[in-house]
Scaffold this motif. Structure first.
Motif, PDB file in Angstrom:
ATOM      1  N   SER A 205       0.853  -1.191   0.000  1.00 33.22           N
ATOM      2  CA  SER A 205       0.000   0.000   0.000  1.00 33.22           C
ATOM      3  C   SER A 205       0.884   1.233   0.000  1.00 33.22           C
ATOM      4  O   SER A 205       1.884   1.269   0.731  1.00 33.22           O
ATOM      5  CB  SER A 205      -0.905   0.021   1.242  1.00 33.22           C
ATOM      6  OG  SER A 205      -1.565   1.259   1.363  1.00 33.22           O
ATOM      7  N   ASP A 206       0.513   2.222  -0.784  1.00 31.69           N
ATOM      8  CA  ASP A 206       1.263   3.476  -0.790  1.00 31.69           C
ATOM      9  C   ASP A 206       0.624   4.523   0.099  1.00 31.69           C
ATOM     10  O   ASP A 206       0.982   5.700   0.066  1.00 31.69           O
ATOM     11  CB  ASP A 206       1.431   4.006  -2.217  1.00 31.69           C
ATOM     12  CG  ASP A 206       0.092   4.310  -2.894  1.00 31.69           C
ATOM     13  OD1 ASP A 206      -0.975   4.154  -2.256  1.00 31.69           O
ATOM     14  OD2 ASP A 206       0.111   4.700  -4.092  1.00 31.69           O
ATOM     15  N   SER A 207      -0.331   4.123   0.934  1.00 31.81           N
ATOM     16  CA  SER A 207      -0.992   5.044   1.848  1.00 31.81           C
ATOM     17  C   SER A 207       0.002   5.634   2.833  1.00 31.81           C
ATOM     18  O   SER A 207       0.906   4.945   3.331  1.00 31.81           O
ATOM     19  CB  SER A 207      -2.096   4.320   2.622  1.00 31.81           C
ATOM     20  OG  SER A 207      -2.592   5.129   3.673  1.00 31.81           O
ATOM     21  N   ALA A 208      -0.181   6.905   3.154  1.00 34.83           N
ATOM     22  CA  ALA A 208       0.643   7.539   4.178  1.00 34.83           C
ATOM     23  C   ALA A 208       0.407   6.918   5.549  1.00 34.83           C
ATOM     24  O   ALA A 208       1.237   7.061   6.451  1.00 34.83           O
ATOM     25  CB  ALA A 208       0.347   9.033   4.232  1.00 34.83           C
ATOM     26  N   SER A 209      -0.701   6.206   5.723  1.00 30.12           N
ATOM     27  CA  SER A 209      -0.997   5.534   6.986  1.00 30.12           C
ATOM     28  C   SER A 209      -0.178   4.256   7.167  1.00 30.12           C
ATOM     29  O   SER A 209      -0.088   3.724   8.275  1.00 30.12           O
ATOM     30  CB  SER A 209      -2.488   5.190   7.071  1.00 30.12           C
ATOM     31  OG  SER A 209      -3.267   6.354   7.220  1.00 30.12           O
ATOM     32  N   HIS A 210       0.389   3.746   6.088  1.00 28.74           N
ATOM     33  CA  HIS A 210       1.078   2.458   6.100  1.00 28.74           C
ATOM     34  C   HIS A 210       2.552   2.675   6.423  1.00 28.74           C
ATOM     35  O   HIS A 210       3.327   3.168   5.594  1.00 28.74           O
ATOM     36  CB  HIS A 210       0.937   1.810   4.722  1.00 28.74           C
ATOM     37  CG  HIS A 210       1.427   0.401   4.621  1.00 28.74           C
ATOM     38  ND1 HIS A 210       1.398  -0.495   5.662  1.00 28.74           N
ATOM     39  CD2 HIS A 210       1.961  -0.279   3.565  1.00 28.74           C
ATOM     40  CE1 HIS A 210       1.887  -1.659   5.264  1.00 28.74           C
ATOM     41  NE2 HIS A 210       2.237  -1.559   4.003  1.00 28.74           N
ATOM     42  N   GLY A 211       2.946   2.320   7.664  1.00 28.98           N
ATOM     43  CA  GLY A 211       4.318   2.544   8.073  1.00 28.98           C
ATOM     44  C   GLY A 211       4.762   1.533   9.104  1.00 28.98           C
ATOM     45  O   GLY A 211       4.211   0.434   9.199  1.00 28.98           O
ATOM     46  N   LEU A 212       5.758   1.920   9.894  1.00 26.09           N
ATOM     47  CA  LEU A 212       6.460   0.960  10.724  1.00 26.09           C
ATOM     48  C   LEU A 212       6.542   1.365  12.183  1.00 26.09           C
ATOM     49  O   LEU A 212       6.653   2.541  12.514  1.00 26.09           O
ATOM     50  CB  LEU A 212       7.901   0.797  10.217  1.00 26.09           C
ATOM     51  CG  LEU A 212       8.106   0.420   8.755  1.00 26.09           C
ATOM     52  CD1 LEU A 212       9.592   0.423   8.438  1.00 26.09           C
ATOM     53  CD2 LEU A 212       7.459  -0.917   8.437  1.00 26.09           C
ATOM     54  N   THR A 213       6.488   0.352  13.043  1.00 25.38           N
ATOM     55  CA  THR A 213       7.084   0.443  14.364  1.00 25.38           C
ATOM     56  C   THR A 213       8.526   0.005  14.189  1.00 25.38           C
ATOM     57  O   THR A 213       8.794  -1.177  13.919  1.00 25.38           O
ATOM     58  CB  THR A 213       6.372  -0.478  15.370  1.00 25.38           C
ATOM     59  OG1 THR A 213       5.033  -0.018  15.567  1.00 25.38           O
ATOM     60  CG2 THR A 213       7.106  -0.473  16.715  1.00 25.38           C
ATOM     61  N   PHE A 214       9.445   0.934  14.297  1.00 28.03           N
ATOM     62  CA  PHE A 214      10.856   0.607  14.088  1.00 28.03           C
ATOM     63  C   PHE A 214      11.412   0.100  15.413  1.00 28.03           C
ATOM     64  O   PHE A 214      11.830   0.880  16.279  1.00 28.03           O
ATOM     65  CB  PHE A 214      11.630   1.816  13.578  1.00 28.03           C
ATOM     66  CG  PHE A 214      12.993   1.452  13.059  1.00 28.03           C
ATOM     67  CD1 PHE A 214      13.168   1.017  11.758  1.00 28.03           C
ATOM     68  CD2 PHE A 214      14.093   1.509  13.898  1.00 28.03           C
ATOM     69  CE1 PHE A 214      14.423   0.648  11.287  1.00 28.03           C
ATOM     70  CE2 PHE A 214      15.356   1.149  13.444  1.00 28.03           C
ATOM     71  CZ  PHE A 214      15.515   0.712  12.135  1.00 28.03           C
ATOM     72  N   CYS A 215      11.411  -1.214  15.571  1.00 20.86           N
ATOM     73  CA  CYS A 215      11.910  -1.853  16.787  1.00 20.86           C
ATOM     74  C   CYS A 215      13.399  -2.097  16.630  1.00 20.86           C
ATOM     75  O   CYS A 215      13.809  -3.055  15.963  1.00 20.86           O
ATOM     76  CB  CYS A 215      11.161  -3.158  17.051  1.00 20.86           C
ATOM     77  SG  CYS A 215      11.725  -4.004  18.535  1.00 20.86           S
ATOM     78  N   GLN A 216      14.199  -1.240  17.233  1.00 21.56           N
ATOM     79  CA  GLN A 216      15.650  -1.337  17.059  1.00 21.56           C
ATOM     80  C   GLN A 216      16.174  -2.720  17.424  1.00 21.56           C
ATOM     81  O   GLN A 216      17.033  -3.282  16.727  1.00 21.56           O
ATOM     82  CB  GLN A 216      16.353  -0.306  17.946  1.00 21.56           C
ATOM     83  CG  GLN A 216      16.387   1.077  17.381  1.00 21.56           C
ATOM     84  CD  GLN A 216      17.344   1.987  18.136  1.00 21.56           C
ATOM     85  OE1 GLN A 216      17.302   3.184  17.978  1.00 21.56           O
ATOM     86  NE2 GLN A 216      18.215   1.444  18.953  1.00 21.56           N
ATOM     87  N   GLY A 217      15.675  -3.274  18.528  1.00 20.14           N
ATOM     88  CA  GLY A 217      16.187  -4.551  18.981  1.00 20.14           C
ATOM     89  C   GLY A 217      15.955  -5.664  17.985  1.00 20.14           C
ATOM     90  O   GLY A 217      16.822  -6.524  17.784  1.00 20.14           O
ATOM     91  N   THR A 218      14.776  -5.666  17.346  1.00 19.50           N
ATOM     92  CA  THR A 218      14.489  -6.722  16.384  1.00 19.50           C
ATOM     93  C   THR A 218      15.363  -6.585  15.147  1.00 19.50           C
ATOM     94  O   THR A 218      15.877  -7.586  14.617  1.00 19.50           O
ATOM     95  CB  THR A 218      13.005  -6.721  15.993  1.00 19.50           C
ATOM     96  OG1 THR A 218      12.204  -6.747  17.172  1.00 19.50           O
ATOM     97  CG2 THR A 218      12.667  -7.936  15.145  1.00 19.50           C
TER      98      THR A 218
END
Length: 325
Positions: A205-218
């Protein structure tokens, strides 16, 4: 950047007071019925009651984290998933009505998982860890076995159903990678185990709502270059939320650490978030259990969070100061 805290449920206790004392004003919450004793938050009135509890205790409820009700049928493509996704859509609509703009979600059918929860850390603290060798001796899930292709198809279907609703209601959906990043686990494949897999997920999806929880540890556990990924995903404005923790080891055999006792240059990472213009929420994640604590809620006991939050606040202040020096 907004320093936040993850609250399990909606019942004020000592943790709430400690967060106020540390200057935390923004709350991320898991409001599943087993934690609140109330109906799931696809019920508007139940959701509104929880939000009011946070507000009356001095916190702005800015986001949700985790499965707010059972997502198994959606993640595994089982009969009944259509009814469940309708509930999910109602939850997103309620988030829009109540002004709760962030949803940290995952697509792990069996959740985040550890084989060990009492590994020794500095000074007698204990942490969790994972051994693939141990995991392979454990039984296959009662849910059966599922291939990576099946899970990818289910995730793609899910995104098609929910992302338009999230966008229409001003909700940012922040995908958490699979932890541990190995596949399969107990017979169920896990798909979000590398940076390339995350890129594939974002392509749905190119929606601006579609993003990440950037979990550094993972991402550290994946043996990815975390600093480069912050710049890549940050420049694309795909980082909606950040989890800060550290680990040592490999995807097949790793253990948690204190925030300052692992391989990551944490100050460099905080500066990277500022360099890419990230201004969303972040929180301390998966902390050691310290002296006097029961370890009943491993990874989320409070003394480790007191350390983690103070450490992160210091990093954030230093990053601002060095830019103004």
């Amino acid at each position: 950047m907004i320093l936040s805290f993850l609250f399990f449920g909606n019942k004020p206790d000592e943790k709430w007071q400690l967060c106020r004392q540390m200057g935390i004003t923004d709350a991320i919450a898991k409001l599943a019925p087993e934690l609140t004793g109330d109906p799931a938050i696809d019920d508007y009135e139940s959701f509104a009651r929880s939000k009011a509890i946070f507000e009356s205790n001095g916190f702005k409820l800015i986001g949700l984290e985790g499965d707010q009700f059972d997502m198994t049928r959606i993640k595994l493509g089982l009969a009944g998933r259509e009814r469940d996704v309708e509930r999910y859509q109602r939850m997103l609509e309620n988030m829009g009505r109540l002004g709760v703009g962030l949803l940290c979600y995952n697509f792990m059918a069996t959740g985040w998982y550890r084989t060990d929860i009492n590994l020794p850390e500095r000074g007698g603290a204990v942490v969790s860890g994972f051994s693939l060798e141990k995991a392979r001796t454990e039984p296959v899930s009662k849910l059966g076995t599922f291939s990576e292709d099946q899970i990818w198809d289910n995730y793609h279907w899910f995104i098609e159903q929910v992302m338009p609703v999230a966008q229409a209601n001003g909700v940012k959906m922040a995908l958490h990678p699979d932890d541990p990043p190995v596949s399969p686990l107990h017979g169920i494949s896990r798909i979000l185990t590398s940076a390339d897999a995350i890129r594939k997920a974002l392509s749905f999806s190119d929606s601006a709502s579609h993003g990440l929880t950037f979990c550094q540890g993972t991402y550290t556990t994946m043996n990815e270059n975390v600093h480069e990924l912050i710049h890549e995903f940050g420049r694309q404005q795909k980082i909606h939320f950040v989890h800060i923790r550290d680990v040592t080891g490999t995807p097949e055999n790793f253990r948690e650490t204190f925030h300052d006792n692992g391989p990551t240059d944490m100050f460099k990472m905080i500066r990277a978030y500022r360099q890419v213009g990230f201004n969303g929420p972040l929180r301390s994640d998966h902390v050691p259990t310290m002296a006097g604590e029961s370890n009943a809620h491993f990874g989320y006991e409070m003394k480790g969070n007191l350390f983690g939050i103070g450490y992160i606040k210091g990093l954030m202040d230093a990053a601002v100061s060095i830019e103004n020096f």
